[in-house]
Design a protein around this motif. Structure first.
Motif, PDB file in Angstrom:
ATOM      1  N   ILE A 164      -4.112  -5.613   3.879  1.00 33.92           N
ATOM      2  CA  ILE A 164      -5.623  -5.454   4.049  1.00 33.92           C
ATOM      3  C   ILE A 164      -5.924  -3.774   3.832  1.00 33.92           C
ATOM      4  O   ILE A 164      -5.253  -3.349   4.809  1.00 33.92           O
ATOM      5  CB  ILE A 164      -6.179  -6.207   5.116  1.00 33.92           C
ATOM      6  CG1 ILE A 164      -5.822  -7.598   4.588  1.00 33.92           C
ATOM      7  CG2 ILE A 164      -7.674  -5.745   5.061  1.00 33.92           C
ATOM      8  CD1 ILE A 164      -6.071  -8.159   6.112  1.00 33.92           C
ATOM      9  N   ILE A 165      -6.740  -3.318   3.361  1.00 35.49           N
ATOM     10  CA  ILE A 165      -7.144  -2.145   3.257  1.00 35.49           C
ATOM     11  C   ILE A 165      -8.630  -2.383   3.589  1.00 35.49           C
ATOM     12  O   ILE A 165      -9.602  -2.838   3.088  1.00 35.49           O
ATOM     13  CB  ILE A 165      -7.178  -1.192   1.897  1.00 35.49           C
ATOM     14  CG1 ILE A 165      -5.711  -1.094   1.603  1.00 35.49           C
ATOM     15  CG2 ILE A 165      -7.764   0.098   2.228  1.00 35.49           C
ATOM     16  CD1 ILE A 165      -5.473  -0.494   0.299  1.00 35.49           C
ATOM     17  N   TRP A 166      -9.006  -1.688   4.868  1.00 38.00           N
ATOM     18  CA  TRP A 166     -10.295  -2.072   5.442  1.00 38.00           C
ATOM     19  C   TRP A 166     -11.137  -0.826   5.703  1.00 38.00           C
ATOM     20  O   TRP A 166     -10.653   0.089   6.138  1.00 38.00           O
ATOM     21  CB  TRP A 166     -10.268  -2.954   6.697  1.00 38.00           C
ATOM     22  CG  TRP A 166     -11.969  -3.529   6.812  1.00 38.00           C
ATOM     23  CD1 TRP A 166     -12.870  -3.137   7.485  1.00 38.00           C
ATOM     24  CD2 TRP A 166     -12.636  -4.654   6.290  1.00 38.00           C
ATOM     25  NE1 TRP A 166     -13.845  -3.592   7.590  1.00 38.00           N
ATOM     26  CE2 TRP A 166     -13.740  -4.955   6.816  1.00 38.00           C
ATOM     27  CE3 TRP A 166     -11.849  -5.568   5.613  1.00 38.00           C
ATOM     28  CZ2 TRP A 166     -14.575  -5.839   6.436  1.00 38.00           C
ATOM     29  CZ3 TRP A 166     -12.812  -6.824   5.173  1.00 38.00           C
ATOM     30  CH2 TRP A 166     -14.346  -6.754   5.616  1.00 38.00           C
ATOM     31  N   LEU A 167     -12.083  -0.678   5.010  1.00 40.87           N
ATOM     32  CA  LEU A 167     -12.902   0.611   5.077  1.00 40.87           C
ATOM     33  C   LEU A 167     -14.205   0.389   5.992  1.00 40.87           C
ATOM     34  O   LEU A 167     -15.066  -0.439   5.883  1.00 40.87           O
ATOM     35  CB  LEU A 167     -13.693   0.883   3.682  1.00 40.87           C
ATOM     36  CG  LEU A 167     -14.361   2.067   3.438  1.00 40.87           C
ATOM     37  CD1 LEU A 167     -13.462   3.376   3.304  1.00 40.87           C
ATOM     38  CD2 LEU A 167     -15.144   2.082   2.033  1.00 40.87           C
ATOM     39  N   GLU A 221     -17.678   1.235   7.102  1.00 41.47           N
ATOM     40  CA  GLU A 221     -18.681   1.910   6.786  1.00 41.47           C
ATOM     41  C   GLU A 221     -19.646   2.151   7.871  1.00 41.47           C
ATOM     42  O   GLU A 221     -20.180   1.341   8.390  1.00 41.47           O
ATOM     43  CB  GLU A 221     -19.412   1.246   5.752  1.00 41.47           C
ATOM     44  CG  GLU A 221     -18.875   1.477   4.367  1.00 41.47           C
ATOM     45  CD  GLU A 221     -19.667   1.234   3.207  1.00 41.47           C
ATOM     46  OE1 GLU A 221     -19.740   2.074   2.217  1.00 41.47           O
ATOM     47  OE2 GLU A 221     -20.291   0.062   3.039  1.00 41.47           O
ATOM     48  N   VAL A 261       0.895  -0.988   0.056  1.00 41.41           N
ATOM     49  CA  VAL A 261      -0.036  -0.028   0.005  1.00 41.41           C
ATOM     50  C   VAL A 261       0.699   1.174   0.080  1.00 41.41           C
ATOM     51  O   VAL A 261       1.752   1.376   0.765  1.00 41.41           O
ATOM     52  CB  VAL A 261      -0.792   0.102   1.140  1.00 41.41           C
ATOM     53  CG1 VAL A 261      -1.882   1.416   1.190  1.00 41.41           C
ATOM     54  CG2 VAL A 261      -1.715  -1.145   1.198  1.00 41.41           C
ATOM     55  N   GLU A 262       0.743   1.982  -1.009  1.00 35.29           N
ATOM     56  CA  GLU A 262       1.423   3.390  -1.023  1.00 35.29           C
ATOM     57  C   GLU A 262       0.690   4.644  -0.321  1.00 35.29           C
ATOM     58  O   GLU A 262       1.273   5.157   0.531  1.00 35.29           O
ATOM     59  CB  GLU A 262       1.627   3.740  -2.513  1.00 35.29           C
ATOM     60  CG  GLU A 262       2.762   2.961  -3.389  1.00 35.29           C
ATOM     61  CD  GLU A 262       3.481   3.383  -4.318  1.00 35.29           C
ATOM     62  OE1 GLU A 262       3.056   4.432  -4.742  1.00 35.29           O
ATOM     63  OE2 GLU A 262       4.294   2.808  -5.109  1.00 35.29           O
ATOM     64  N   TYR A 263      -0.390   4.584  -0.688  1.00 37.84           N
ATOM     65  CA  TYR A 263      -1.265   5.472   0.204  1.00 37.84           C
ATOM     66  C   TYR A 263      -2.784   5.008   0.016  1.00 37.84           C
ATOM     67  O   TYR A 263      -3.250   4.371  -0.752  1.00 37.84           O
ATOM     68  CB  TYR A 263      -1.072   6.866  -0.471  1.00 37.84           C
ATOM     69  CG  TYR A 263      -1.870   7.343  -1.389  1.00 37.84           C
ATOM     70  CD1 TYR A 263      -1.314   7.438  -2.932  1.00 37.84           C
ATOM     71  CD2 TYR A 263      -3.274   7.582  -1.531  1.00 37.84           C
ATOM     72  CE1 TYR A 263      -1.862   7.915  -3.811  1.00 37.84           C
ATOM     73  CE2 TYR A 263      -3.914   8.023  -2.551  1.00 37.84           C
ATOM     74  CZ  TYR A 263      -3.176   8.111  -3.913  1.00 37.84           C
ATOM     75  OH  TYR A 263      -4.008   8.456  -4.897  1.00 37.84           O
ATOM     76  N   VAL A 264      -3.794   5.567   1.118  1.00 39.16           N
ATOM     77  CA  VAL A 264      -4.883   5.547   1.157  1.00 39.16           C
ATOM     78  C   VAL A 264      -5.593   6.657   1.749  1.00 39.16           C
ATOM     79  O   VAL A 264      -5.173   7.165   2.543  1.00 39.16           O
ATOM     80  CB  VAL A 264      -5.345   4.256   2.388  1.00 39.16           C
ATOM     81  CG1 VAL A 264      -6.727   4.119   2.394  1.00 39.16           C
ATOM     82  CG2 VAL A 264      -4.499   2.966   2.062  1.00 39.16           C
ATOM     83  N   GLN A 265      -6.819   7.162   0.927  1.00 33.15           N
ATOM     84  CA  GLN A 265      -7.444   8.232   1.552  1.00 33.15           C
ATOM     85  C   GLN A 265      -8.801   7.803   1.422  1.00 33.15           C
ATOM     86  O   GLN A 265      -9.512   7.306   0.423  1.00 33.15           O
ATOM     87  CB  GLN A 265      -6.842   9.399   0.560  1.00 33.15           C
ATOM     88  CG  GLN A 265      -7.538  10.890   1.000  1.00 33.15           C
ATOM     89  CD  GLN A 265      -6.980  11.910  -0.075  1.00 33.15           C
ATOM     90  OE1 GLN A 265      -6.124  11.791  -0.679  1.00 33.15           O
ATOM     91  NE2 GLN A 265      -7.874  12.869  -0.432  1.00 33.15           N
ATOM     92  N   SER A 266      -9.510   8.439   2.357  1.00 28.52           N
ATOM     93  CA  SER A 266     -10.990   8.387   2.618  1.00 28.52           C
ATOM     94  C   SER A 266     -11.647   9.587   3.372  1.00 28.52           C
ATOM     95  O   SER A 266     -11.239   9.699   4.560  1.00 28.52           O
ATOM     96  CB  SER A 266     -11.541   7.083   3.184  1.00 28.52           C
ATOM     97  OG  SER A 266     -12.903   7.119   3.114  1.00 28.52           O
ATOM     98  N   THR A 298     -14.594  10.174   3.677  1.00 30.60           N
ATOM     99  CA  THR A 298     -15.993   9.714   4.235  1.00 30.60           C
ATOM    100  C   THR A 298     -15.927   8.537   5.325  1.00 30.60           C
ATOM    101  O   THR A 298     -16.914   8.675   6.197  1.00 30.60           O
ATOM    102  CB  THR A 298     -17.139   9.281   3.199  1.00 30.60           C
ATOM    103  OG1 THR A 298     -16.645   8.379   2.525  1.00 30.60           O
ATOM    104  CG2 THR A 298     -17.308  10.444   2.346  1.00 30.60           C
ATOM    105  N   ASN A 299     -14.901   8.026   5.350  1.00 29.45           N
ATOM    106  CA  ASN A 299     -15.066   6.897   6.454  1.00 29.45           C
ATOM    107  C   ASN A 299     -13.487   6.513   7.039  1.00 29.45           C
ATOM    108  O   ASN A 299     -12.441   7.277   6.287  1.00 29.45           O
ATOM    109  CB  ASN A 299     -15.111   5.664   5.504  1.00 29.45           C
ATOM    110  CG  ASN A 299     -16.536   5.569   4.953  1.00 29.45           C
ATOM    111  OD1 ASN A 299     -16.839   5.920   3.771  1.00 29.45           O
ATOM    112  ND2 ASN A 299     -17.620   4.917   5.630  1.00 29.45           N
ATOM    113  N   PHE A 308      -3.450  -3.005   6.931  1.00 27.42           N
ATOM    114  CA  PHE A 308      -2.746  -4.023   7.685  1.00 27.42           C
ATOM    115  C   PHE A 308      -1.964  -4.637   6.534  1.00 27.42           C
ATOM    116  O   PHE A 308      -2.396  -5.115   5.470  1.00 27.42           O
ATOM    117  CB  PHE A 308      -3.737  -4.902   8.320  1.00 27.42           C
ATOM    118  CG  PHE A 308      -2.998  -6.237   8.816  1.00 27.42           C
ATOM    119  CD1 PHE A 308      -2.189  -6.248  10.142  1.00 27.42           C
ATOM    120  CD2 PHE A 308      -3.111  -7.397   8.342  1.00 27.42           C
ATOM    121  CE1 PHE A 308      -1.370  -7.436  10.516  1.00 27.42           C
ATOM    122  CE2 PHE A 308      -2.434  -8.638   8.700  1.00 27.42           C
ATOM    123  CZ  PHE A 308      -1.629  -8.344   9.818  1.00 27.42           C
TER     124      PHE A 308
END
Lengths: 149, 169
Positions: B156-159, B161, B134-139, B141-142, B147
């Motif tokens: 694992i990218i867990w959003l 909601e 994972v290089e980057y994650v952006q949200s 809203t959530n 991990f």
């Protein structure tokens, strides 16, 4: 007789190897995207997920996994590919960078047209990215993304 | 001259030139003690050598050989200067390892070592950023959890909601 055999070999060579060379030349990356529904309703494991069942079982606490879609995408750099993951949720996957044994993807997940997640992942042989969380029925959606080199 | 003199006379010349073995020398010396003829023969050999050596030695002492060196220098100057290619070839030809053609397998072995070793030497060590999936994650809203399991080769990218409750993980 020998001529026929040579022709058959040539045709097989062209049909088997040509797509490989073409995809390499175009910088395409074969990307496998599996859309999985994970829930705690029942304890059934989709036979199509046997290869990743142990991995999913060690990482998540769900009891049931069902494969909703299995997509094999030929992605070309900087050309987004849109996929409808399930009702109301879609994803846009873009190959942003391709090196010898590495592919970098930008993945955007949209719910009803609004972006809920934007991420950039780097995949190399044997590595998998699991993006989960969006609700689906009584469970959640898990997207399993891997690249083929 | 006795019979033994004829056999000793062959050794006498060797004895005179100091080329006899230890046993031969003893044999000749034993014979010379008893044989006046052979003693005389040896003496005449020594006299002949002295007669010849004296004028030669005198002549050599007088001579400086300057003309010889002048001739050698003239020869060197007159000789055409070899080109650099010929010089290199001559050097390769005279140097011991090259004369023996040892350099061919040596160069081949060196090239093989370079070919095998260079990828290891110049192998780029992947940075921590390159190792992670994972290089980057952006949200906006959530909440999002990331991990990465090196053991499983998975990220694992867990959003989360929030509207429908948290995930069961």
């Amino acid at each position: 007789m020998m001529g026929n055999r040579a022709n058959v070999i040539f045709v097989v060579f062209v049909f088997v190897l040509a797509p490989l060379f073409v995809s390499k030349a175009l910088g395409q990356v074969q990307t496998r995207l599996r859309i999985i529904e994970a829930s705690n309703v029942g304890s059934s494991i989709d036979p199509a997920l046997r290869d990743v069942h142990d991995q999913l079982g060690s990482l998540f606490n769900f009891t049931s996994y069902r494969l909703l879609r299995d997509e094999s995408l030929s992605l070309v750099p900087n050309r987004p590919s849109a996929i409808n993951a399930h009702e109301g949720v879609s994803l846009e996957i873009t190959l942003t960078k391709q090196q010898k044994k590495t592919a970098v993807y930008q993945i955007r997940i949209l719910r009803k047209g609004s972006e809920i997640l934007d991420t950039k992942i780097r995949l190399s042989p044997g590595k998998t990215a699991l993006i989960g969380g969006p609700k689906h029925g009584q469970g959640s959606i898990i997207l399993a993304i891997s690249a083929r080199f | 001259m006795k019979d033994s003199c004829s056999s000793i006379s062959k050794l006498l010349e060797k004895y005179f030139d100091r080329e006899t073995t230890g046993d031969e020398g003893v044999l000749v010396e034993d014979h010379l003690r008893q044989c006046a003829a052979c003693q005389a023969q040896l003496k005449s050999m020594e006299e002949l050598r002295a007669t010849l050596r004296t004028p030669v030695d005198k002549a050599v002492q007088k001579e400086t050989f300057a003309w010889v060196w002048q001739k050698v220098e003239r020869e060197i100057q007159d000789r055409p200067k070899p080109s650099w290619r010929e010089s290199i070839r001559a050097w390769f030809g005279s140097s011991f390892p090259f004369r023996r053609r040892v350099w061919i397998p040596a160069v081949a072995a060196a090239l093989l070592i370079i070919a095998i070793g260079s990828p290891l030497l110049f192998k780029e060590t992947p940075s921590q950023t390159e190792l992670s999936i994972v290089e980057y994650v952006q949200s906006d809203t959530n909440n999002v959890m990331v991990f990465e399991s090196e053991k499983e080769n998975v990220a694992i990218i867990w959003l989360f909601e929030g509207t429908e409750g948290d995930s069961s993980t």
